[in-house]
Design a protein around this motif. Structure first.
Motif, PDB file in Angstrom:
ATOM      1  N   LEU A   1       0.646  -1.199  -0.092  1.00 39.55           N
ATOM      2  CA  LEU A   1      -0.078   0.290  -0.021  1.00 39.55           C
ATOM      3  C   LEU A   1       1.014   1.131   0.280  1.00 39.55           C
ATOM      4  O   LEU A   1      -0.078   2.508  -0.521  1.00 39.55           O
ATOM      5  CB  LEU A   1      -0.202  -0.121   1.308  1.00 39.55           C
ATOM      6  N   THR A   2       2.184   1.279   0.518  1.00 36.12           N
ATOM      7  CA  THR A   2       2.503   2.542   0.261  1.00 36.12           C
ATOM      8  C   THR A   2       3.739   3.065  -0.328  1.00 36.12           C
ATOM      9  O   THR A   2       2.950   3.905  -1.013  1.00 36.12           O
ATOM     10  CB  THR A   2       4.401   1.802   1.458  1.00 36.12           C
ATOM     11  N   THR A   3       3.882   1.377  -1.722  1.00 26.52           N
ATOM     12  CA  THR A   3       4.387   1.654  -2.754  1.00 26.52           C
ATOM     13  C   THR A   3       3.113   2.470  -3.528  1.00 26.52           C
ATOM     14  O   THR A   3       3.803   2.900  -4.570  1.00 26.52           O
ATOM     15  CB  THR A   3       4.738   0.427  -2.598  1.00 26.52           C
ATOM     16  N   TYR A   4       1.716   2.050  -3.615  1.00 27.19           N
ATOM     17  CA  TYR A   4       1.377   2.355  -3.844  1.00 27.19           C
ATOM     18  C   TYR A   4       1.121   3.566  -4.015  1.00 27.19           C
ATOM     19  O   TYR A   4       0.295   4.229  -5.365  1.00 27.19           O
ATOM     20  CB  TYR A   4      -0.613   1.014  -4.055  1.00 27.19           C
ATOM     21  N   LEU A   5       1.125   4.591  -2.708  1.00 29.91           N
ATOM     22  CA  LEU A   5       1.055   5.875  -2.582  1.00 29.91           C
ATOM     23  C   LEU A   5       1.524   6.268  -2.826  1.00 29.91           C
ATOM     24  O   LEU A   5       1.339   8.447  -3.270  1.00 29.91           O
ATOM     25  CB  LEU A   5       0.462   5.916  -1.137  1.00 29.91           C
ATOM     26  N   LEU A   6       2.493   6.003  -3.026  1.00 28.42           N
ATOM     27  CA  LEU A   6       3.875   6.539  -3.372  1.00 28.42           C
ATOM     28  C   LEU A   6       3.698   6.651  -4.951  1.00 28.42           C
ATOM     29  O   LEU A   6       4.947   7.484  -5.445  1.00 28.42           O
ATOM     30  CB  LEU A   6       5.476   5.858  -2.749  1.00 28.42           C
ATOM     31  N   VAL A   7       3.692   5.604  -5.408  1.00 26.62           N
ATOM     32  CA  VAL A   7       3.477   5.837  -7.082  1.00 26.62           C
ATOM     33  C   VAL A   7       2.710   6.642  -7.665  1.00 26.62           C
ATOM     34  O   VAL A   7       2.436   7.522  -9.026  1.00 26.62           O
ATOM     35  CB  VAL A   7       2.950   4.511  -7.843  1.00 26.62           C
ATOM     36  N   ARG A   8       1.297   7.137  -6.937  1.00 29.41           N
ATOM     37  CA  ARG A   8       0.293   7.900  -7.077  1.00 29.41           C
ATOM     38  C   ARG A   8       1.196   9.419  -6.618  1.00 29.41           C
ATOM     39  O   ARG A   8      -0.402  10.379  -6.753  1.00 29.41           O
ATOM     40  CB  ARG A   8      -0.998   7.390  -6.584  1.00 29.41           C
ATOM     41  N   SER A   9       1.346   9.127  -5.748  1.00 27.48           N
ATOM     42  CA  SER A   9       1.749  11.007  -4.941  1.00 27.48           C
ATOM     43  C   SER A   9       1.778  12.200  -5.725  1.00 27.48           C
ATOM     44  O   SER A   9       2.377  11.595  -7.055  1.00 27.48           O
ATOM     45  CB  SER A   9       2.440  10.513  -3.485  1.00 27.48           C
ATOM     46  N   ASN A  10       1.995  13.032  -5.499  1.00 30.16           N
ATOM     47  CA  ASN A  10       2.866  14.588  -5.542  1.00 30.16           C
ATOM     48  C   ASN A  10       4.356  14.189  -5.683  1.00 30.16           C
ATOM     49  O   ASN A  10       4.787  13.774  -5.032  1.00 30.16           O
ATOM     50  CB  ASN A  10       2.192  15.705  -4.963  1.00 30.16           C
ATOM     51  N   PRO A  11       4.424  13.891  -7.287  1.00 35.86           N
ATOM     52  CA  PRO A  11       6.146  14.189  -6.822  1.00 35.86           C
ATOM     53  C   PRO A  11       7.017  15.543  -6.602  1.00 35.86           C
ATOM     54  O   PRO A  11       8.060  14.506  -5.413  1.00 35.86           O
ATOM     55  CB  PRO A  11       6.168  14.521  -9.122  1.00 35.86           C
ATOM     56  N   TRP A  12       6.735  15.878  -5.732  1.00 30.23           N
ATOM     57  CA  TRP A  12       7.035  17.608  -4.732  1.00 30.23           C
ATOM     58  C   TRP A  12       7.305  16.536  -3.599  1.00 30.23           C
ATOM     59  O   TRP A  12       7.660  16.742  -3.153  1.00 30.23           O
ATOM     60  CB  TRP A  12       6.282  18.586  -5.001  1.00 30.23           C
ATOM     61  N   ASP A  13       6.542  15.247  -3.181  1.00 28.01           N
ATOM     62  CA  ASP A  13       6.352  15.545  -1.511  1.00 28.01           C
ATOM     63  C   ASP A  13       7.129  14.098  -1.740  1.00 28.01           C
ATOM     64  O   ASP A  13       7.067  12.944  -0.690  1.00 28.01           O
ATOM     65  CB  ASP A  13       5.230  14.807  -1.152  1.00 28.01           C
ATOM     66  N   THR A  14       7.385  13.366  -2.966  1.00 26.23           N
ATOM     67  CA  THR A  14       8.674  12.127  -2.787  1.00 26.23           C
ATOM     68  C   THR A  14       9.366  12.044  -2.329  1.00 26.23           C
ATOM     69  O   THR A  14       9.640  10.910  -0.838  1.00 26.23           O
ATOM     70  CB  THR A  14       8.487  11.729  -4.225  1.00 26.23           C
TER      71      THR A  14
END
Length: 270
Positions: A158-171
């Motif tokens: 789930l963490t990986t999924y959220l990272l993929v869909r997150s704002n690139p500035w938050d990554t």
């Protein structure tokens, strides 16, 4: 424990304790700008140059955070190993690490900045889930580990999924937090960890009910100090080897600890 064993225990404890103090002192002195012990004395008395005060005001909470976090990780590892009857077990095997990371990522991707509170909530939720699912008229260690590993992988997915869909500035912020950085730590974040450690150490004799052998409760303080030394050194190395850039303490401790694990495994085979 006989007189000789007790004497050996206190000798080891004193040596490791002195090493932990030395690690903290080295952490205060080392960095992009190397300081002297006299600079620390002046800083403690609210004197010294602005450069020294600025450096130590920034370093001191980070060093304390690294020492406290290392001690807490070692203590949690000792508790998990005693509970699971496995000398290689660690908190991640019960889903705790995955739950903390998932909660922190959810908060960041949702636009809130209270990652530490969210991670704490994630830890409690993950452990509550693992414990409730593993409980079947009693707590079996094998079932606890299997459920914990399942929750760990689910939280990681789930963490990986959220990272993929997150704002690139938050990554970058998320990855930095997940890597175990001490950057930007403050005394208000260190104090709760220290208090939790003191409470846990005061109750360490309860490990007698869980321990693999009678020595486990007595080596707990040594493990705590060794954990503080390891993460304290990792934090110092991370701030100095690539200065003025910095390497998160979590990555540095992996670089330091991995060869030691390989050495222990090789020695056990021999």
């Amino acid at each position: 424990m006989g007189p000789q064993g007790r004497r050996r225990y206190w000798t080891v404890l004193a040596v490791v304790g002195a090493t932990a103090v030395g690690t903290g002192l080295l952490g205060l002195l080392a960095g992009n700008t190397w300081l002297l012990t006299g600079d620390i004395v002046l800083w403690l008395t609210s004197e010294g140059s602005p450069v020294v005060r600025f450096a130590l005001d920034e370093r001191a909470p980070r060093v304390a955070a690294a020492l406290a976090a290392g001690a807490a990780l070692a203590l949690s590892g000792s508790l998990v190993q005693a509970t699971c009857r496995n000398p290689l077990a660690e908190p991640g095997i019960l889903g705790i690490t995955g739950g903390a990371g998932l909660a922190a990522v959810v908060v960041v991707t949702g636009g809130n900045a209270t990652m530490i509170a969210a991670a704490t909530g994630g830890v409690l939720a993950a452990f509550g889930l693992v414990y409730s699912v593993a409980w079947r008229g009693g707590l079996h260690t094998d079932r606890l580990v299997l459920v914990g590993v399942g929750v760990w992988y689910a939280a990681t997915a789930l963490t990986t999924y959220l990272l993929v869909r997150s704002n690139p500035w938050d990554t970058p912020k998320i990855y930095t937090w997940l890597s175990g950085t001490t950057y930007g730590r403050s005394w208000t974040q260190v104090v709760p960890v220290v208090l939790a450690l003191l409470v846990a150490l005061a109750a360490r004799r309860e490990l007698d009910l869980l321990a693999i052998d009678e020595d486990t409760p007595r080596i707990v303080p040594v493990a705590v100090l060794l954990g503080a030394v390891l993460l304290g050194l990792a934090g110092t190395v991370g701030r100095t080897v690539v200065a003025p850039a910095q390497l998160p303490a979590g990555l540095a401790v992996a670089l330091i600890g991995a060869p030691y694990i390989v050495y222990l495994l090789a020695r056990s085979r021999a």
